[in-house]
Design a protein around this motif. Structure first.
Motif, PDB file in Angstrom:
ATOM      1  N   ARG A  42       0.841  -1.209   0.000  1.00  0.00           N
ATOM      2  CA  ARG A  42       0.000   0.000   0.000  1.00  0.00           C
ATOM      3  C   ARG A  42       0.875   1.258   0.000  1.00  0.00           C
ATOM      4  O   ARG A  42       0.566   2.240  -0.668  1.00  0.00           O
ATOM      5  N   ILE A  43       1.974   1.221   0.738  1.00  0.00           N
ATOM      6  CA  ILE A  43       2.900   2.362   0.757  1.00  0.00           C
ATOM      7  C   ILE A  43       3.482   2.579  -0.633  1.00  0.00           C
ATOM      8  O   ILE A  43       3.567   3.714  -1.100  1.00  0.00           O
ATOM      9  N   PHE A  44       3.895   1.492  -1.315  1.00  0.00           N
ATOM     10  CA  PHE A  44       4.431   1.610  -2.673  1.00  0.00           C
ATOM     11  C   PHE A  44       3.422   2.285  -3.592  1.00  0.00           C
ATOM     12  O   PHE A  44       3.754   3.222  -4.322  1.00  0.00           O
ATOM     13  N   ILE A  45       2.209   1.800  -3.555  1.00  0.00           N
ATOM     14  CA  ILE A  45       1.176   2.312  -4.470  1.00  0.00           C
ATOM     15  C   ILE A  45       0.832   3.756  -4.158  1.00  0.00           C
ATOM     16  O   ILE A  45       0.840   4.615  -5.043  1.00  0.00           O
ATOM     17  N   ILE A  46       0.532   4.037  -2.894  1.00  0.00           N
ATOM     18  CA  ILE A  46       0.099   5.390  -2.518  1.00  0.00           C
ATOM     19  C   ILE A  46       1.209   6.412  -2.734  1.00  0.00           C
ATOM     20  O   ILE A  46       0.975   7.480  -3.313  1.00  0.00           O
ATOM     21  N   SER A  47       2.427   6.094  -2.290  1.00  0.00           N
ATOM     22  CA  SER A  47       3.506   7.076  -2.451  1.00  0.00           C
ATOM     23  C   SER A  47       3.847   7.285  -3.926  1.00  0.00           C
ATOM     24  O   SER A  47       4.141   8.405  -4.340  1.00  0.00           O
ATOM     25  N   SER A  48       3.777   6.236  -4.730  1.00  0.00           N
ATOM     26  CA  SER A  48       4.052   6.388  -6.161  1.00  0.00           C
ATOM     27  C   SER A  48       2.980   7.241  -6.841  1.00  0.00           C
ATOM     28  O   SER A  48       3.297   8.095  -7.676  1.00  0.00           O
ATOM     29  N   LEU A  49       1.726   7.026  -6.476  1.00  0.00           N
ATOM     30  CA  LEU A  49       0.647   7.842  -7.058  1.00  0.00           C
ATOM     31  C   LEU A  49       0.757   9.301  -6.615  1.00  0.00           C
ATOM     32  O   LEU A  49       0.546  10.218  -7.416  1.00  0.00           O
ATOM     33  N   ILE A  50       1.080   9.503  -5.360  1.00  0.00           N
ATOM     34  CA  ILE A  50       1.260  10.878  -4.866  1.00  0.00           C
ATOM     35  C   ILE A  50       2.419  11.555  -5.591  1.00  0.00           C
ATOM     36  O   ILE A  50       2.308  12.707  -6.028  1.00  0.00           O
ATOM     37  N   GLN A  51       3.541  10.835  -5.742  1.00  0.00           N
ATOM     38  CA  GLN A  51       4.688  11.411  -6.442  1.00  0.00           C
ATOM     39  C   GLN A  51       4.351  11.720  -7.899  1.00  0.00           C
ATOM     40  O   GLN A  51       4.783  12.747  -8.424  1.00  0.00           O
ATOM     41  N   ALA A  52       3.597  10.852  -8.546  1.00  0.00           N
ATOM     42  CA  ALA A  52       3.209  11.108  -9.940  1.00  0.00           C
ATOM     43  C   ALA A  52       2.326  12.348 -10.028  1.00  0.00           C
ATOM     44  O   ALA A  52       2.511  13.194 -10.913  1.00  0.00           O
ATOM     45  N   GLY A  53       1.389  12.477  -9.103  1.00  0.00           N
ATOM     46  CA  GLY A  53       0.531  13.666  -9.092  1.00  0.00           C
ATOM     47  C   GLY A  53       1.313  14.939  -8.819  1.00  0.00           C
ATOM     48  O   GLY A  53       1.085  15.970  -9.454  1.00  0.00           O
ATOM     49  N   ILE A  54       2.238  14.859  -7.888  1.00  0.00           N
ATOM     50  CA  ILE A  54       3.067  16.024  -7.568  1.00  0.00           C
ATOM     51  C   ILE A  54       3.964  16.377  -8.751  1.00  0.00           C
ATOM     52  O   ILE A  54       4.156  17.556  -9.068  1.00  0.00           O
ATOM     53  N   ALA A  55       4.502  15.362  -9.429  1.00  0.00           N
ATOM     54  CA  ALA A  55       5.361  15.625 -10.589  1.00  0.00           C
ATOM     55  C   ALA A  55       4.584  16.350 -11.681  1.00  0.00           C
ATOM     56  O   ALA A  55       5.151  17.185 -12.394  1.00  0.00           O
ATOM     57  N   LEU A  56       3.295  16.059 -11.799  1.00  0.00           N
ATOM     58  CA  LEU A  56       2.476  16.764 -12.794  1.00  0.00           C
ATOM     59  C   LEU A  56       2.328  18.245 -12.462  1.00  0.00           C
ATOM     60  O   LEU A  56       2.110  19.062 -13.354  1.00  0.00           O
ATOM     61  N   LEU A  57       2.454  18.582 -11.189  1.00  0.00           N
ATOM     62  CA  LEU A  57       2.381  20.000 -10.796  1.00  0.00           C
ATOM     63  C   LEU A  57       3.522  20.811 -11.398  1.00  0.00           C
ATOM     64  O   LEU A  57       3.390  22.021 -11.575  1.00  0.00           O
ATOM     65  N   PHE A  58       4.631  20.162 -11.700  1.00  0.00           N
ATOM     66  CA  PHE A  58       5.762  20.882 -12.285  1.00  0.00           C
ATOM     67  C   PHE A  58       5.420  21.439 -13.662  1.00  0.00           C
ATOM     68  O   PHE A  58       6.041  22.389 -14.119  1.00  0.00           O
ATOM     69  N   LEU A  59       4.433  20.853 -14.318  1.00  0.00           N
ATOM     70  CA  LEU A  59       4.013  21.375 -15.619  1.00  0.00           C
ATOM     71  C   LEU A  59       3.362  22.748 -15.485  1.00  0.00           C
ATOM     72  O   LEU A  59       3.314  23.510 -16.442  1.00  0.00           O
ATOM     73  N   LYS A  60       2.866  23.060 -14.301  1.00  0.00           N
ATOM     74  CA  LYS A  60       2.198  24.342 -14.058  1.00  0.00           C
ATOM     75  C   LYS A  60       3.154  25.449 -13.624  1.00  0.00           C
ATOM     76  O   LYS A  60       2.751  26.588 -13.477  1.00  0.00           O
ATOM     77  N   VAL A  61       4.417  25.108 -13.391  1.00  0.00           N
ATOM     78  CA  VAL A  61       5.370  26.085 -12.864  1.00  0.00           C
ATOM     79  C   VAL A  61       5.586  27.231 -13.834  1.00  0.00           C
ATOM     80  O   VAL A  61       5.519  28.395 -13.459  1.00  0.00           O
ATOM     81  N   GLY A  62       5.836  26.924 -15.101  1.00  0.00           N
ATOM     82  CA  GLY A  62       6.091  27.965 -16.091  1.00  0.00           C
ATOM     83  C   GLY A  62       7.279  28.816 -15.684  1.00  0.00           C
ATOM     84  O   GLY A  62       8.352  28.321 -15.399  1.00  0.00           O
ATOM     85  N   GLY A  63       7.091  30.109 -15.627  1.00  0.00           N
ATOM     86  CA  GLY A  63       8.172  31.031 -15.269  1.00  0.00           C
ATOM     87  C   GLY A  63       8.220  31.353 -13.791  1.00  0.00           C
ATOM     88  O   GLY A  63       9.074  32.105 -13.349  1.00  0.00           O
TER      89      GLY A  63
END
Length: 135
Positions: free
Chosen positions: A78-99
């Motif tokens: 469960r830790i593997f799955i949840i932390s991986s999904l959270i990290q994937a979601g957080i990594a998608l936030l980097f697309l919003k950084v822009g400048g």
């Protein structure tokens, strides 16, 4: 030694965990490299780059001593799955950084907090396979 290694590679559970860790380390390394480059190109400041590393390492210093306790009591799968999904979601936030480079810091902090649960779960899962098997 060679026979032990071959037995480990044939173990599907070990292989999945090992590959998961390999992918996680690769992605984290690429992510930090890209962020350091992006922050330096935007600011030309070594202090700003140092802050990236500081925010990346902060969870390790604050949560690191305690996450093993949680990992021992929770389901590692469960830790593997949840932390991986959270990290994937957080990594998608980097697309919003822009400048807006300042936005990188809280995102890298959140990503690193999620990583602090993944790594001890990997180590706790690999320990029996690596050190408790007979030759």
């Amino acid at each position: 030694m060679k026979r032990r290694f071959l037995r480990l590679i044939k173990n599907k559970i070990f292989l999945k965990i090992w590959l998961g860790q390999l992918i996680s380390l690769l992605v984290a390394s690429m992510l930090i490299f890209i962020l350091v480059d992006k922050v330096y190109n935007a600011t030309a400041s070594t202090i700003a780059v140092g802050l990236v590393w500081g925010f990346f390492l902060l969870p390790s210093a604050t949560l690191g001593p305690f996450t093993g306790i949680f990992v021992d009591h929770w389901s590692k799968k469960r830790i593997f799955i949840i932390s991986s999904l959270i990290q994937a979601g957080i990594a998608l936030l980097f697309l919003k950084v822009g400048g807006r480079i300042w936005f990188v810091y809280p995102i890298i902090l959140l990503y690193s907090f999620a990583d602090e649960f993944f790594n001890p779960a990997v180590k706790a899962s690999l320990w029996p396979a690596l050190y408790c098997t007979r030759y």
